[in-house]
Design a protein around this motif. Structure first.
Motif, PDB file in Angstrom:
ATOM      1  N   UNK A  25       0.631 -16.858   6.501  1.00  0.00           N
ATOM      2  CA  UNK A  25       1.058 -16.101   5.331  1.00  0.00           C
ATOM      3  C   UNK A  25       0.318 -16.559   4.088  1.00  0.00           C
ATOM      4  N   UNK A  26       0.187 -17.878   3.938  1.00  0.00           N
ATOM      5  CA  UNK A  26      -0.445 -18.436   2.750  1.00  0.00           C
ATOM      6  C   UNK A  26      -1.869 -17.968   2.561  1.00  0.00           C
ATOM      7  N   UNK A  27      -2.641 -18.082   3.631  1.00  0.00           N
ATOM      8  CA  UNK A  27      -4.047 -17.701   3.542  1.00  0.00           C
ATOM      9  C   UNK A  27      -4.179 -16.206   3.270  1.00  0.00           C
ATOM     10  N   UNK A  28      -3.374 -15.408   3.980  1.00  0.00           N
ATOM     11  CA  UNK A  28      -3.421 -13.955   3.777  1.00  0.00           C
ATOM     12  C   UNK A  28      -3.115 -13.603   2.326  1.00  0.00           C
ATOM     13  N   UNK A  29      -2.067 -14.243   1.786  1.00  0.00           N
ATOM     14  CA  UNK A  29      -1.683 -13.956   0.409  1.00  0.00           C
ATOM     15  C   UNK A  29      -2.787 -14.343  -0.559  1.00  0.00           C
ATOM     16  N   UNK A  30      -3.345 -15.532  -0.356  1.00  0.00           N
ATOM     17  CA  UNK A  30      -4.361 -16.025  -1.273  1.00  0.00           C
ATOM     18  C   UNK A  30      -5.565 -15.081  -1.277  1.00  0.00           C
ATOM     19  N   UNK A  31      -5.963 -14.654  -0.089  1.00  0.00           N
ATOM     20  CA  UNK A  31      -7.105 -13.759  -0.004  1.00  0.00           C
ATOM     21  C   UNK A  31      -6.785 -12.407  -0.619  1.00  0.00           C
ATOM     22  N   UNK A  32      -5.564 -11.937  -0.375  1.00  0.00           N
ATOM     23  CA  UNK A  32      -5.226 -10.620  -0.911  1.00  0.00           C
ATOM     24  C   UNK A  32      -5.172 -10.669  -2.435  1.00  0.00           C
ATOM     25  N   UNK A  33      -4.763 -11.807  -2.975  1.00  0.00           N
ATOM     26  CA  UNK A  33      -4.729 -11.931  -4.431  1.00  0.00           C
ATOM     27  C   UNK A  33      -6.114 -11.807  -5.039  1.00  0.00           C
ATOM     28  N   UNK A  34      -7.103 -12.216  -4.288  1.00  0.00           N
ATOM     29  CA  UNK A  34      -8.464 -12.137  -4.796  1.00  0.00           C
ATOM     30  C   UNK A  34      -9.131 -10.818  -4.396  1.00  0.00           C
ATOM     31  N   UNK A  35      -8.340  -9.931  -3.832  1.00  0.00           N
ATOM     32  CA  UNK A  35      -8.856  -8.600  -3.528  1.00  0.00           C
ATOM     33  C   UNK A  35      -9.567  -8.495  -2.197  1.00  0.00           C
ATOM     34  N   UNK A  37      -8.976  -7.518   1.531  1.00  0.00           N
ATOM     35  CA  UNK A  37      -8.053  -6.889   2.471  1.00  0.00           C
ATOM     36  C   UNK A  37      -8.818  -6.337   3.650  1.00  0.00           C
ATOM     37  N   UNK A  38      -8.141  -6.208   4.770  1.00  0.00           N
ATOM     38  CA  UNK A  38      -8.782  -5.511   5.889  1.00  0.00           C
ATOM     39  C   UNK A  38      -9.207  -4.118   5.427  1.00  0.00           C
ATOM     40  N   UNK A  65     -15.482 -19.196  -0.262  1.00  0.00           N
ATOM     41  CA  UNK A  65     -14.486 -19.349   0.792  1.00  0.00           C
ATOM     42  C   UNK A  65     -14.934 -20.444   1.742  1.00  0.00           C
ATOM     43  N   UNK A  69     -11.663 -21.294   6.469  1.00  0.00           N
ATOM     44  CA  UNK A  69     -10.984 -20.031   6.194  1.00  0.00           C
ATOM     45  C   UNK A  69     -11.860 -18.867   6.644  1.00  0.00           C
TER      46      UNK A  69
END
Lengths: 78, 637
Positions: A25-35, A37-38, A65, A69
């Motif tokens: 969850x953490x990694x997904x959230x962090x990446x999504x915050x930086x824009x 997404x799949x 990155x 990651x």
């Protein structure tokens, strides 16, 4: 699907499409915050030396990155 | 009225804050630097309000400590208006935070900052259209130049007076359906959390650990319903529910962006060309070494230039005083005052000022995150990742902000190890000692050796800690901001802000400390203290007995050690009373022993007294051990 690799192995200077983000969850959230997404298309600006981080361009914004990651991000060359 | 500034890292919140607050908040070209919020009272055109600068947050999903702090502050109910600052050139990403902010239903306005940068990148935004879509006022600014800031506060006050609550934007129908369903069955016990219902529901579906925990402690049985609804989303979308929600926000902000902005071809990306060198596999490291080498040389050259004439002047004055007043009480108090004054003017300031100016420059240009990028590989060797280099670099300025900056790391274990190691980084006070003693009395190379030796010791301790606390950290995810041309005003202001601490707190302490030491000497109490410390100072380290008291003062502020040393030795020309080897051992000991009081306090605040004590005791042991090793070395080689 042809040509599915991880971001860690993506060649420098290429555009790639994010297919899937493995990891918690953490990694997904962090990446999504930086824009990131799949489905998004990003550019691999440089892949660091000595197994260093991967530097990508997301809509004109630079993001580094770590290789750990990056190896959890599945991409496809476009 | 209370107004809060909220925005993603590097959006320019702190610049806006400082424009009305004088200079209180440290801005920096590094994501997540503001880890605490700063407040100021503002009188704007006859309206009084309190302005709060919150830490930069990418989203309102609780992730790291800084973000949690910002979110909790807004949710505390004490904020009347939120000014949402967005880097206009990154509008589409910034909107993801805005969408979440609207869900909080607090009166807000949006600031499109750096609108000039956006245009340079070829992004043209239709402000009025964006206002209509979001339902809140939108203001364009160029904060560094002060453009548009008056409008920001004028509109913020207006919004606050009217207390207009914004409406959340809607997601796609099938997601809204799930949100509605879960929202309608929220147990009434949750009202006491004081969160807007829609926001709460969305965060539950997004698997926000902090909020789910809060909800479950109130109503443990609600777990099933939460998971059931998460599963509905997961089934229909084929991915984890948190990705469904964040992906939806992403799609929504892209959609808004496309509706309100026109993108033309940008001018050539010159900055990326610079990075071709700076981040190059080989050249990058060469540049890094060169930059750091030049930086430390620059400090030393300027420092020596100023130090030499000033200290000799004060030394002459002291000989003059003792010649005319003899060994009287007044003479020794006077001597104490002069020593304290001269320590500040002659020794600390010459090295501190150039150091701080250099640090501000590196920060504002945007070089620090690039160092993190380059150092990531090496930091992995000690079980950390690139971002951990930032607290280390800040540590060369002062350990206190360094330890606070460990909050940019995600894992508690990484934070503790980084803080542990950062306390061994020679802060500017200790750098002053390295320069003032080792470089000045032995040779510049001796000082350089100490810096490298210090890094080596830190790396070894890091390796050991990594073995004791094994864990593979998830790795670095770090935004590399654009280069900024530093403004001289900001650099000087920031240097002053950091200097203030020394001038108002440390310097008076120095003078008082000098007087106390003079009195101790006058009444011969120092002899007793020195005797008590003999096992360490004389037996282990082989130093003259008189250094004992100076080490005690060093715990208050590290720079006191050296100045007190000169005071205790009765001369600024230490080489007359100590051999070069002794000066070297003393410097090594001071560099590693006990963090200063302020550092111990911050460590305790961040990690608890137990861990703070462990670090303190460890450092005394380490310093004695290293000092002893060097003593033996000099004895035999």
């Amino acid at each position: 699907m042809s040509g599915k690799i991880t971001l860690a192995d993506a060649p420098e200077g290429r555009m790639v499409k994010v297919i899937n983000i493995r990891g918690g969850w953490g990694v997904r959230q962090r990446l999504s915050q930086l824009g990131i997404y799949p489905g998004d298309i990003i550019r691999v600006v440089r892949s660091g030396a000595f197994r260093g981080p991967v530097y990508i361009d997301v809509n004109g914004n630079g993001i580094a990155i770590g290789r750990g990651v990056a190896s959890h991000i599945e991409v496809e060359e476009v | 009225m209370r107004i809060a500034l909220l925005g993603q890292p590097n959006s320019g919140k702190s610049t806006i804050f400082n424009s009305v607050a004088g200079y209180k908040s440290v801005t920096s070209n590094f994501p997540g630097k503001t880890v605490e919020y700063t407040k100021t009272r503002v009188n704007f055109e006859g309206n009084y309000f309190e302005l709060v600068d919150l830490p930069g947050t990418y989203s309102l999903t609780s992730f790291d400590l800084a973000e949690l702090e910002a979110r909790n502050y807004i949710l505390s109910g004490e904020v009347d208006v939120v000014i949402n600052v967005v880097d206009a050139s990154l509008l589409s990403r910034g909107l993801e935070l805005t969408i979440q902010l609207l869900e909080l239903e607090i009166p807000s306005l949006l600031v499109l900052n750096m609108i000039d940068d956006a245009k340079k990148k070829g992004i043209y935004i239709d402000r009025e259209k964006l206002e209509k879509v979001l339902g809140i006022p939108v203001v364009e600014t160029i904060a560094v130049k002060g453009v548009g800031l008056k409008d920001v506060f004028r509109i913020a006050i207006e919004v606050g007076k009217k207390s207009q609550k914004p409406k959340p934007l809607l997601y796609r129908k099938d997601i809204e359906k799930v949100i509605d369903k879960l929202l309608s069955i929220l147990p009434s016990e949750l009202d006491s959390l004081g969160l807007p219902k829609r926001f709460l529901t969305v965060k539950l579906l997004e698997k926000d650990t902090y909020i789910i925990e809060k909800v479950l402690t109130k109503v443990p049985s609600f777990k099933e319903e939460i998971e059931k609804h998460q599963r509905i989303l997961e089934k229909t979308h084929g991915k984890p529910s948190d990705l469904v929600i964040s992906g939806e926000r992403h799609a929504l902000s892209m959609d808004i962006f496309e509706r309100v902005a026109k993108v033309k071809k940008p001018k050539i990306n010159f900055v990326e060309r610079i990075d071709d060198f700076v981040l190059n596999k080989y050249l990058g490291y060469l540049i890094l070494v060169f930059v750091l080498y030049a930086y430390f040389n620059f400090i030393f050259k300027i420092g020596v230039l100023i130090e030499t004439p000033i200290t000799s002047l004060f030394d002459q004055f002291n000989t003059f005083v003792s010649a005319h007043l003899g060994q009287t009480l007044i003479a020794s108090i006077l001597e104490g005052i002069v020593q304290g004054l001269s320590g500040g003017i002659g020794i600390v300031i010459p090295y501190l000022v150039p150091f701080l100016i250099g640090l501000s420059l590196l920060e504002d240009i945007g070089y620090l995150p690039r160092i993190a990028y380059l150092m990531d590989v090496f930091m992995h060797r000690i079980g950390l990742h690139g971002k951990a280099i930032i607290p280390f670099i800040l540590g060369y300025g002062c350990n206190v902000p360094a330890i606070m900056a460990t909050r940019i790391l995600e894992e508690p274990r990484d934070r503790f190890i980084t803080a542990f190691l950062a306390t061994f980084i020679p802060c500017s006070a200790r750098i002053t000692i390295i320069y003032g003693l080792a470089a000045y009395f032995i040779s510049p190379n001796a000082a350089l050796f100490i810096f490298f030796f210090n890094i080596l010791v830190i790396a070894i301790i890091g390796k050991i800690l990594n073995k004791i606390l094994p864990f593979s950290s998830p790795g670095m995810i770090l935004e590399i901001p654009r280069y900024h041309i530093p403004s001289i005003k900001v650099v000087l202001a920031k240097t002053w802000l950091r200097m203030k601490d020394f001038i108002y707190i440390a310097w008076p302490l120095l003078i008082v400390g000098s007087i106390i030491l003079s009195l101790l000497q006058y009444y011969k109490i120092d002899i007793l203290l020195n005797k008590i410390l003999t096992p360490i100072t004389v037996w282990i380290l082989g130093l003259p007995q008189f250094v004992g008291t100076t080490l005690i003062f060093g715990v208050l502020r590290k720079e006191l050690s050296m100045i007190m040393l000169m005071q205790a030795a009765g001369t600024n020309d230490i080489i007359k009373v100590m051999t070069p080897e002794q000066i070297f051992v003393f410097t090594i000991f001071v560099v590693f022993y006990i963090p200063c009081v302020a550092t111990i306090a911050v460590l305790a605040g961040e990690f608890g007294w137990k861990k703070s004590t462990v670090i303190t005791i460890f450092s005394i042991g380490l310093a004695s051990f290293l000092g002893f090793i060097f003593r033996l070395w000099f004895l035999f080689f």
